[in-house]
Design a protein around this motif. Structure first.
Motif, PDB file in Angstrom:
ATOM      1  N   LYS A   1      14.086  88.375  32.647  1.00  0.00           N
ATOM      2  CA  LYS A   1      14.374  87.170  32.167  1.00  0.00           C
ATOM      3  C   LYS A   1      13.248  86.467  31.109  1.00  0.00           C
ATOM      4  N   ILE A   2      13.910  85.692  30.399  1.00  0.00           N
ATOM      5  CA  ILE A   2      13.024  85.084  29.491  1.00  0.00           C
ATOM      6  C   ILE A   2      12.992  83.439  30.203  1.00  0.00           C
ATOM      7  N   ALA A   3      11.994  82.823  30.500  1.00  0.00           N
ATOM      8  CA  ALA A   3      11.858  81.581  31.215  1.00  0.00           C
ATOM      9  C   ALA A   3      11.116  80.771  30.293  1.00  0.00           C
ATOM     10  N   LEU A   4      11.937  79.768  29.736  1.00  0.00           N
ATOM     11  CA  LEU A   4      11.229  78.699  29.009  1.00  0.00           C
ATOM     12  C   LEU A   4      11.104  77.286  29.786  1.00  0.00           C
ATOM     13  N   THR A   5       9.983  76.666  29.501  1.00  0.00           N
ATOM     14  CA  THR A   5       9.698  75.350  30.199  1.00  0.00           C
ATOM     15  C   THR A   5      10.833  74.633  29.662  1.00  0.00           C
ATOM     16  N   SER A   6      11.090  73.234  30.257  1.00  0.00           N
ATOM     17  CA  SER A   6      11.937  72.332  29.658  1.00  0.00           C
ATOM     18  C   SER A   6      11.551  71.895  28.456  1.00  0.00           C
ATOM     19  N   ARG A   7      10.050  71.565  28.302  1.00  0.00           N
ATOM     20  CA  ARG A   7       9.652  71.186  26.990  1.00  0.00           C
ATOM     21  C   ARG A   7       9.758  72.248  25.926  1.00  0.00           C
ATOM     22  N   GLU A   8       9.613  73.643  26.217  1.00  0.00           N
ATOM     23  CA  GLU A   8       9.605  74.590  25.140  1.00  0.00           C
ATOM     24  C   GLU A   8      11.016  74.770  24.807  1.00  0.00           C
ATOM     25  N   ALA A   9      12.249  74.514  25.779  1.00  0.00           N
ATOM     26  CA  ALA A   9      13.482  74.599  25.276  1.00  0.00           C
ATOM     27  C   ALA A   9      13.820  73.460  24.311  1.00  0.00           C
ATOM     28  N   GLU A  10      13.516  72.123  24.399  1.00  0.00           N
ATOM     29  CA  GLU A  10      13.372  71.143  23.824  1.00  0.00           C
ATOM     30  C   GLU A  10      12.846  71.248  22.373  1.00  0.00           C
ATOM     31  N   VAL A  11      11.636  71.760  22.310  1.00  0.00           N
ATOM     32  CA  VAL A  11      11.249  72.384  20.976  1.00  0.00           C
ATOM     33  C   VAL A  11      12.018  73.388  20.236  1.00  0.00           C
ATOM     34  N   LEU A  12      12.497  74.268  21.074  1.00  0.00           N
ATOM     35  CA  LEU A  12      13.165  75.493  20.485  1.00  0.00           C
ATOM     36  C   LEU A  12      14.442  75.069  19.931  1.00  0.00           C
TER      37      LEU A  12
ATOM     38  N   ARG B   1       7.510  63.870  15.982  1.00  0.00           N
ATOM     39  CA  ARG B   1       8.032  62.511  16.174  1.00  0.00           C
ATOM     40  C   ARG B   1       9.194  62.424  17.212  1.00  0.00           C
ATOM     41  N   THR B   2       9.877  63.369  16.979  1.00  0.00           N
ATOM     42  CA  THR B   2      11.407  63.158  17.748  1.00  0.00           C
ATOM     43  C   THR B   2      10.806  63.082  19.426  1.00  0.00           C
ATOM     44  N   LEU B   3       9.873  63.896  19.680  1.00  0.00           N
ATOM     45  CA  LEU B   3       9.644  64.107  21.274  1.00  0.00           C
ATOM     46  C   LEU B   3       8.504  63.341  21.685  1.00  0.00           C
ATOM     47  N   PHE B   4       7.869  62.321  20.864  1.00  0.00           N
ATOM     48  CA  PHE B   4       6.852  61.648  21.022  1.00  0.00           C
ATOM     49  C   PHE B   4       5.642  62.309  21.612  1.00  0.00           C
ATOM     50  N   VAL B   5       5.291  63.201  20.910  1.00  0.00           N
ATOM     51  CA  VAL B   5       4.027  64.194  21.188  1.00  0.00           C
ATOM     52  C   VAL B   5       3.384  64.445  19.835  1.00  0.00           C
ATOM     53  N   SER B   6       2.035  64.855  19.897  1.00  0.00           N
ATOM     54  CA  SER B   6       1.290  65.333  18.712  1.00  0.00           C
ATOM     55  C   SER B   6       1.741  66.671  18.343  1.00  0.00           C
ATOM     56  N   GLU B   7       1.547  66.748  16.825  1.00  0.00           N
ATOM     57  CA  GLU B   7       1.916  68.002  16.122  1.00  0.00           C
ATOM     58  C   GLU B   7       1.027  69.440  16.802  1.00  0.00           C
ATOM     59  N   ALA B   8      -0.248  69.008  17.322  1.00  0.00           N
ATOM     60  CA  ALA B   8      -1.091  69.882  17.966  1.00  0.00           C
ATOM     61  C   ALA B   8      -0.148  70.363  19.165  1.00  0.00           C
ATOM     62  N   THR B   9       0.226  69.625  19.855  1.00  0.00           N
ATOM     63  CA  THR B   9       1.211  70.108  21.291  1.00  0.00           C
ATOM     64  C   THR B   9       2.446  70.671  20.763  1.00  0.00           C
TER      65      THR B   9
ATOM     66  N   HIS C   1      15.221  71.954  18.745  1.00  0.00           N
ATOM     67  CA  HIS C   1      14.789  71.427  17.497  1.00  0.00           C
ATOM     68  C   HIS C   1      14.462  72.276  16.307  1.00  0.00           C
ATOM     69  N   LEU C   2      13.809  73.093  16.589  1.00  0.00           N
ATOM     70  CA  LEU C   2      13.298  74.211  15.613  1.00  0.00           C
ATOM     71  C   LEU C   2      14.706  74.794  15.086  1.00  0.00           C
ATOM     72  N   ALA C   3      15.511  75.351  15.828  1.00  0.00           N
ATOM     73  CA  ALA C   3      16.791  75.768  15.494  1.00  0.00           C
ATOM     74  C   ALA C   3      17.700  75.092  14.332  1.00  0.00           C
ATOM     75  N   THR C   4      17.233  73.648  14.551  1.00  0.00           N
ATOM     76  CA  THR C   4      18.045  72.590  13.383  1.00  0.00           C
ATOM     77  C   THR C   4      17.316  72.608  12.303  1.00  0.00           C
ATOM     78  N   GLY C   5      16.019  73.263  12.273  1.00  0.00           N
ATOM     79  CA  GLY C   5      15.151  73.125  10.793  1.00  0.00           C
ATOM     80  C   GLY C   5      14.299  72.201  10.886  1.00  0.00           C
ATOM     81  N   LEU C   6      13.972  71.458  11.866  1.00  0.00           N
ATOM     82  CA  LEU C   6      13.045  70.391  11.637  1.00  0.00           C
ATOM     83  C   LEU C   6      11.522  71.011  11.605  1.00  0.00           C
ATOM     84  N   SER C   7      10.591  70.274  11.096  1.00  0.00           N
ATOM     85  CA  SER C   7       9.228  70.804  10.751  1.00  0.00           C
ATOM     86  C   SER C   7       8.456  70.284  12.065  1.00  0.00           C
ATOM     87  N   ASN C   8       7.459  70.761  12.201  1.00  0.00           N
ATOM     88  CA  ASN C   8       6.501  70.585  13.441  1.00  0.00           C
ATOM     89  C   ASN C   8       6.242  69.123  13.425  1.00  0.00           C
TER      90      ASN C   8
END
Length: 205
Positions: free
Chosen positions: A142-153, A167-175, A155-162
């Motif tokens: 099984k592929i297990a993503l963390t809740s934050r990884e799932a959120e990033v994924l 900005r959407t998740l209120f974290v840094s680009e490095a994160t 948004h990634l699927a909608t075409g958002l840039s890093n």
């Protein structure tokens, strides 16, 4: 008598199925629902033996969530998925949610009738090749993503840039970049596009 519920968000599909079952004295279409939420509500009020359910049900609960909710009822019906989609991940998710079987809408009418009877009798209904795919899927790690990884994924699927994801998740680009590295590694994907496709194949988005 097998009491049946039809669940499909297209009324014309339900009408066609109802007409099919009217030719068989041992099967009675007791109710119809256009959404997963409606199906669960109806089944909790008037229990049925088998639910014939589409996989995609509009904006609400999909077939997987509907199956899980129906199987959690005090008097759970058997659930047969009848759909046009045959991705391995979706088939596996339905079986894991408790579905008795998975049918494609291009099967013969008699196959649908026989499958409803088999499901009502407590049997699993899967074509041999589909059963092999389910077994293979169960054996895969099984592929297990963390809740934050799932959120990033997501948004990634909608075409958002890093930067937009950050900005959407209120974290840094490095994160965000760190999360993407982990996502790419888990999905064994070299690019953003490949990661999104792999996630869809595994039913993660």
């Amino acid at each position: 008598m097998i009491n049946l519920m039809l669940v499909d968000d297209h009324p014309i599909v339900r009408t066609g199925l109802r007409a099919l079952f009217e030719n068989y004295e041992d099967i009675s279409v007791l109710s119809e629902a256009g959404s997963g939420e409606e199906a669960v509500k109806l089944a909790s009020q008037v229990p049925v033996d088998v639910v014939l359910c589409d996989l995609r049900l509009g904006d609400g609960m999909n077939g997987v969530a509907t199956t899980a909710a129906l199987r959690a009822l005090p008097s759970p019906p058997q659930v047969l998925i009848l759909t046009t989609f045959d991705k391995d991940a979706e088939i596996l998710q339905c079986i894991e949610a408790g579905a008795a079987g998975y049918l494609l809408k291009d099967v013969a009418s008699q196959t649908i009738i026989d499958s409803v009877r088999q499901a009502a009798a407590g049997h699993t209904v899967l074509a041999p090749e589909m059963a092999q795919r389910v077994v293979a899927g169960l054996r895969k790690p099984k592929i297990a993503l963390t809740s934050r990884e799932a959120e990033v994924l997501k948004h990634l699927a909608t075409g958002l840039s890093n930067r937009e994801i950050a900005r959407t998740l209120f974290v840094s680009e490095a994160t965000v970049k760190t999360h993407l590295v982990h996502i790419f590694d888990k999905l064994q994907a070299p690019t953003r596009t490949a990661a999104v496709q792999a996630a869809r194949n595994h039913g993660l988005i």
